[in-house]
Design a protein around this motif. Structure first.
Motif, mmCIF file in Angstrom:
data_model
loop_
_atom_site.group_PDB
_atom_site.id
_atom_site.type_symbol
_atom_site.label_atom_id
_atom_site.label_comp_id
_atom_site.label_asym_id
_atom_site.label_seq_id
_atom_site.Cartn_x
_atom_site.Cartn_y
_atom_site.Cartn_z
ATOM 1 N N VAL A 12 18.638 -8.690 7.434
ATOM 2 C CA VAL A 12 17.893 -7.460 7.189
ATOM 3 C C VAL A 12 16.693 -7.768 6.303
ATOM 4 O O VAL A 12 16.810 -8.518 5.327
ATOM 5 C CB VAL A 12 18.802 -6.402 6.514
ATOM 6 N N VAL A 13 15.544 -7.197 6.649
ATOM 7 C CA VAL A 13 14.344 -7.360 5.832
ATOM 8 C C VAL A 13 14.324 -6.285 4.754
ATOM 9 O O VAL A 13 14.386 -5.094 5.047
ATOM 10 C CB VAL A 13 13.072 -7.276 6.695
ATOM 11 N N ARG A 14 14.261 -6.717 3.506
ATOM 12 C CA ARG A 14 14.228 -5.810 2.362
ATOM 13 C C ARG A 14 12.832 -5.233 2.156
ATOM 14 O O ARG A 14 11.856 -5.651 2.795
ATOM 15 C CB ARG A 14 14.625 -6.546 1.079
ATOM 16 N N ALA A 15 12.727 -4.297 1.205
ATOM 17 C CA ALA A 15 11.446 -3.642 0.928
ATOM 18 C C ALA A 15 10.397 -4.591 0.364
ATOM 19 O O ALA A 15 9.204 -4.273 0.396
ATOM 20 C CB ALA A 15 11.655 -2.471 -0.021
ATOM 21 N N ASP A 16 10.814 -5.741 -0.178
ATOM 22 C CA ASP A 16 9.837 -6.727 -0.661
ATOM 23 C C ASP A 16 9.546 -7.797 0.376
ATOM 24 O O ASP A 16 8.839 -8.765 0.100
ATOM 25 C CB ASP A 16 10.318 -7.371 -1.962
ATOM 26 N N GLY A 17 10.092 -7.636 1.591
ATOM 27 C CA GLY A 17 9.856 -8.595 2.665
ATOM 28 C C GLY A 17 10.836 -9.743 2.707
ATOM 29 O O GLY A 17 10.789 -10.561 3.626
ATOM 30 N N ALA A 18 11.722 -9.835 1.723
ATOM 31 C CA ALA A 18 12.719 -10.913 1.714
ATOM 32 C C ALA A 18 13.831 -10.618 2.730
ATOM 33 O O ALA A 18 14.036 -9.478 3.154
ATOM 34 C CB ALA A 18 13.307 -11.066 0.318
ATOM 35 N N ASP A 62 10.072 2.594 -3.521
ATOM 36 C CA ASP A 62 8.865 3.345 -3.168
ATOM 37 C C ASP A 62 9.058 4.224 -1.936
ATOM 38 O O ASP A 62 8.092 4.811 -1.432
ATOM 39 C CB ASP A 62 7.690 2.385 -2.945
ATOM 40 N N ASN A 63 10.303 4.298 -1.444
ATOM 41 C CA ASN A 63 10.633 5.179 -0.318
ATOM 42 C C ASN A 63 9.745 4.914 0.902
ATOM 43 O O ASN A 63 9.215 5.846 1.531
ATOM 44 C CB ASN A 63 10.524 6.652 -0.739
ATOM 45 N N ILE A 64 9.599 3.641 1.262
ATOM 46 C CA ILE A 64 8.779 3.327 2.444
ATOM 47 C C ILE A 64 9.620 3.243 3.720
ATOM 48 O O ILE A 64 9.081 3.377 4.824
ATOM 49 C CB ILE A 64 7.988 2.005 2.262
ATOM 50 N N PHE A 65 10.929 3.026 3.601
ATOM 51 C CA PHE A 65 11.744 2.845 4.800
ATOM 52 C C PHE A 65 12.204 4.194 5.367
ATOM 53 O O PHE A 65 13.028 4.896 4.791
ATOM 54 C CB PHE A 65 12.968 1.977 4.499
ATOM 55 N N HIS A 116 0.812 -1.219 0.000
ATOM 56 C CA HIS A 116 0.000 0.000 0.000
ATOM 57 C C HIS A 116 0.844 1.267 0.000
ATOM 58 O O HIS A 116 0.308 2.362 0.140
ATOM 59 C CB HIS A 116 -0.923 -0.012 1.227
ATOM 60 N N LYS A 117 2.177 1.094 -0.136
ATOM 61 C CA LYS A 117 3.114 2.237 -0.142
ATOM 62 C C LYS A 117 2.979 3.099 1.110
ATOM 63 O O LYS A 117 2.920 4.342 1.054
ATOM 64 C CB LYS A 117 2.942 3.064 -1.412
ATOM 65 N N VAL A 118 2.955 2.425 2.246
ATOM 66 C CA VAL A 118 2.860 3.087 3.550
ATOM 67 C C VAL A 118 4.230 3.029 4.235
ATOM 68 O O VAL A 118 4.868 1.963 4.243
ATOM 69 C CB VAL A 118 1.788 2.391 4.427
ATOM 70 N N PRO A 119 4.718 4.124 4.824
ATOM 71 C CA PRO A 119 6.041 4.127 5.444
ATOM 72 C C PRO A 119 6.176 3.154 6.618
ATOM 73 O O PRO A 119 5.198 2.835 7.305
ATOM 74 C CB PRO A 119 6.200 5.572 5.938
ATOM 75 N N VAL A 120 7.424 2.705 6.825
ATOM 76 C CA VAL A 120 7.788 1.801 7.921
ATOM 77 C C VAL A 120 8.925 2.452 8.693
ATOM 78 O O VAL A 120 9.945 2.823 8.109
ATOM 79 C CB VAL A 120 8.233 0.426 7.381
ATOM 80 N N ILE A 121 8.759 2.582 10.018
ATOM 81 C CA ILE A 121 9.777 3.217 10.854
ATOM 82 C C ILE A 121 10.192 2.233 11.949
ATOM 83 O O ILE A 121 9.396 1.916 12.833
ATOM 84 C CB ILE A 121 9.252 4.514 11.507
ATOM 85 N N PRO A 122 11.434 1.704 11.923
ATOM 86 C CA PRO A 122 11.893 0.813 12.996
ATOM 87 C C PRO A 122 12.114 1.600 14.289
ATOM 88 O O PRO A 122 12.513 2.775 14.264
ATOM 89 C CB PRO A 122 13.218 0.255 12.465
ATOM 90 N N TYR A 123 11.886 0.935 15.441
ATOM 91 C CA TYR A 123 12.007 1.595 16.744
ATOM 92 C C TYR A 123 12.648 0.640 17.739
ATOM 93 O O TYR A 123 12.200 -0.495 17.909
ATOM 94 C CB TYR A 123 10.618 2.015 17.230
ATOM 95 N N THR A 163 25.212 9.141 -5.060
ATOM 96 C CA THR A 163 25.447 7.700 -4.901
ATOM 97 C C THR A 163 24.535 7.133 -3.824
ATOM 98 O O THR A 163 23.962 6.042 -3.984
ATOM 99 C CB THR A 163 26.921 7.438 -4.539
ATOM 100 N N MET A 164 24.374 7.871 -2.726
ATOM 101 C CA MET A 164 23.448 7.432 -1.676
ATOM 102 C C MET A 164 22.023 7.374 -2.202
ATOM 103 O O MET A 164 21.275 6.433 -1.892
ATOM 104 C CB MET A 164 23.523 8.380 -0.474
ATOM 105 N N ARG A 165 21.638 8.356 -2.995
ATOM 106 C CA ARG A 165 20.284 8.339 -3.569
ATOM 107 C C ARG A 165 20.081 7.122 -4.473
ATOM 108 O O ARG A 165 19.013 6.497 -4.474
ATOM 109 C CB ARG A 165 20.041 9.607 -4.381
ATOM 110 N N MET A 166 21.109 6.774 -5.230
ATOM 111 C CA MET A 166 21.012 5.612 -6.111
ATOM 112 C C MET A 166 20.826 4.330 -5.301
ATOM 113 O O MET A 166 20.025 3.458 -5.670
ATOM 114 C CB MET A 166 22.270 5.524 -6.991
ATOM 115 N N LEU A 167 21.559 4.211 -4.205
ATOM 116 C CA LEU A 167 21.395 3.052 -3.327
ATOM 117 C C LEU A 167 19.986 3.010 -2.742
ATOM 118 O O LEU A 167 19.343 1.957 -2.698
ATOM 119 C CB LEU A 167 22.433 3.096 -2.201
ATOM 120 N N LYS A 168 19.521 4.168 -2.288
ATOM 121 C CA LYS A 168 18.180 4.241 -1.702
ATOM 122 C C LYS A 168 17.120 3.831 -2.732
ATOM 123 O O LYS A 168 16.223 3.037 -2.429
ATOM 124 C CB LYS A 168 17.931 5.671 -1.198
ATOM 125 N N ARG A 169 17.224 4.354 -3.944
ATOM 126 C CA ARG A 169 16.234 4.021 -4.977
ATOM 127 C C ARG A 169 16.285 2.540 -5.346
ATOM 128 O O ARG A 169 15.246 1.919 -5.618
ATOM 129 C CB ARG A 169 16.458 4.889 -6.212
#
Length: 468
Positions: free
Chosen positions: A176-182, A456-459, A72-79, A445-451
């Motif tokens: 580490v859990v990736r953005a696709d849950g893997a 979807d910029n959820i993390f 659903h493209k909703v942000p995730v914030i670890p705590y 370079t950091m932006r490229m890694l992030k993308r």
């Protein structure tokens, strides 16, 4: 809200919350009090609570939260424990906070290999209590009883870094859990490897922006046979720094060496009921055998005298060591007592140790000229120091002066080949300084890694990278 941080679509958020409620039941909490607690920040950054908090109990829980939120493209914030200082746990775009407090197991100890496997929510004090009977300890001590996962995410260090390094040096591997849950396994337990990219170092210090840490393998050390604590007063910051540099250059294996300026000493004496000389002070710790600790202490005493130091005292008694170092760990609360009713803004910079005295001295002068109150404490052995700025939040002129001081503090450190943060991280508070420190090529370079890792910029959106 930053221009590049947008809240999730209301309908998508509602669908995500429904799916999370079906999956987690009462472990999804949406009460205002709990949401506000998970936006806690020890700075003057505004609190920005998430839309819900999930209390994860295992890696599968983390994966399911990420998969639902990614759909659903909703942000995730670890705590972890919320002790970060630059707004890392804020939710500027809303979203779902994953609280790791229940993921606090010591999974395995490999005493012969000097490492252990842990869940991210275990705190450093709890871990060391569990390790003590095996004669082992984890040395990274940022002061607060932070979670190990959070310490890895912010690349924390602290009082022991001069001897034992930072989290960068003490994390062997992660899941580490990736953005696709893997799940990504970043490394094996081998002491060294040249197999592929160093993914472990990529995720250490990423502040939850590239993935969610679900498990860590970390380095351990044997508890020293003897530990001695020492204190030594100096007439100036310059004299204390010269003694530190000489000690390091001559090979004394300092375990800790902390600088407290005269403002902090006055506060600590009042708060911790001490009678330390109210001038620049070094607090030290030596680890080793009885003979090694005695030799290290005596050698440092000689160096201190050559640099104008006085009142050098050292002890191996546990109760005396604890009392002395508790004063250092209570520095924040002691500082708060100087100006009751004000708020504290704690920040840090780091410079080469050859420039530390100059940087601290100029900072003290800046504080006086700006009519501001701020004790200074520093990990003098690695050039890192902190200011604890005490501000009247109702005084607009004082806030203007404080903002100007903080900006000059960073510029001063960077002009001395230093960094805008030695251990607090970037978060929301220091994004504007990254380009000046690292250059546009590094930022892109950091932006490229992030993308690539989080398309979807959820993390943890709105952290580290400045707006495009």
């Amino acid at each position: 809200m930053r221009a590049d941080v947008q809240r999730a679509d209301a309908g998508a958020l509602a669908c995500a919350l429904d799916s999370l409620a079906a999956r987690f039941g009462n472990r999804l909490v949406r009460s205002q009090a709990v949401r506000e607690q998970h936006a806690h920040t020890l700075s003057w950054l505004p609190r920005q609570p998430p839309d819900g908090v999930v209390f994860a109990q295992n890696t599968t829980d983390i994966q399911d939260v990420v998969r639902i939120c990614a759909r659903h493209k909703v942000p995730v914030i670890p705590y972890g424990t919320g002790t970060s200082l630059e707004g890392q746990v804020n939710a500027p775009a809303g979203g779902i906070c994953i609280d790791m407090r229940d993921m606090n197991r010591l999974i395995a100890v490999h005493a012969d290999d000097l490492d252990c496997v842990i869940e991210p929510g275990i705190t450093r004090k709890t871990l060391n209590e569990l390790l003590r009977d095996q004669g082992l300890f984890f040395p990274i001590d940022p002061g607060a009883d932070a979670s190990i996962g959070g310490m890895a995410a912010t690349r924390a260090s602290g009082t022991n870094a001069v001897r034992y390094g930072t989290m960068r040096d003490n994390v062997v591997a992660m899941k580490v859990v990736r953005a696709d849950g893997a799940i990504v396994n970043t490394a094996s337990r081998a002491k060294k490897s040249s197999a592929g990219y160093d993914l472990t170092r990529l995720f250490v210090g990423s502040e939850g922006t590239l993935g969610v840490i679900a498990e860590l393998t970390i380095r351990l050390h044997g508890i020293p046979e003897t530990i001695a604590a020492a204190s030594c007063s100096f007439p100036t910051v310059d004299a204390a720094c010269r003694a530190t540099i000489m000690a390091i250059q001559t090979g004394i294996p300092l375990a800790r060496i902390e600088l407290l300026d005269e403002v902090q000493i006055k506060a600590s004496n009042a708060y911790s009921k001490l009678s330390l000389p109210e001038t620049t002070l070094l607090l030290l710790e030596f680890h080793g055998s009885d003979a090694e600790v005695a030799a290290q202490s005596e050698r440092f005493g000689e160096i201190a005298r050559d640099c104008g130091g006085g009142n050098f005292e050292w002890t191996t008694k546990a109760e005396d060591r604890t009392r002395l170092w508790q004063a250092r760990h209570d520095a924040y609360w002691a500082a708060r007592g100087i100006r009751p009713g004000t708020e504290s803004v704690t920040t840090d910079v780091c410079v080469p140790i050859s420039r530390l005295a100059e940087c601290v001295t100029e900072t003290q002068r800046d504080l006086r000229e700006s009519r501001l109150v701020s004790p200074i404490v520093g990990h003098v052995g690695d050039g890192n120091f902190h200011t604890i700025l005490l501000c009247d939040m109702t005084d607009a002129d004082e806030l203007r002066r404080a903002e100007g001081f903080l900006h000059r503090l960073v510029e001063r450190a960077q002009a001395m080949d230093g960094t805008c943060t030695g251990e607090h991280g970037i978060g929301q508070g220091k994004q504007d300084y990254l380009k000046g420190e690292l250059g546009p090529g590094a930022i892109e370079t950091m932006r490229m890694l992030k993308r690539a890792l989080d398309p979807d910029n959820i993390f943890n959106p709105g952290k580290i990278l400045p707006p495009e």
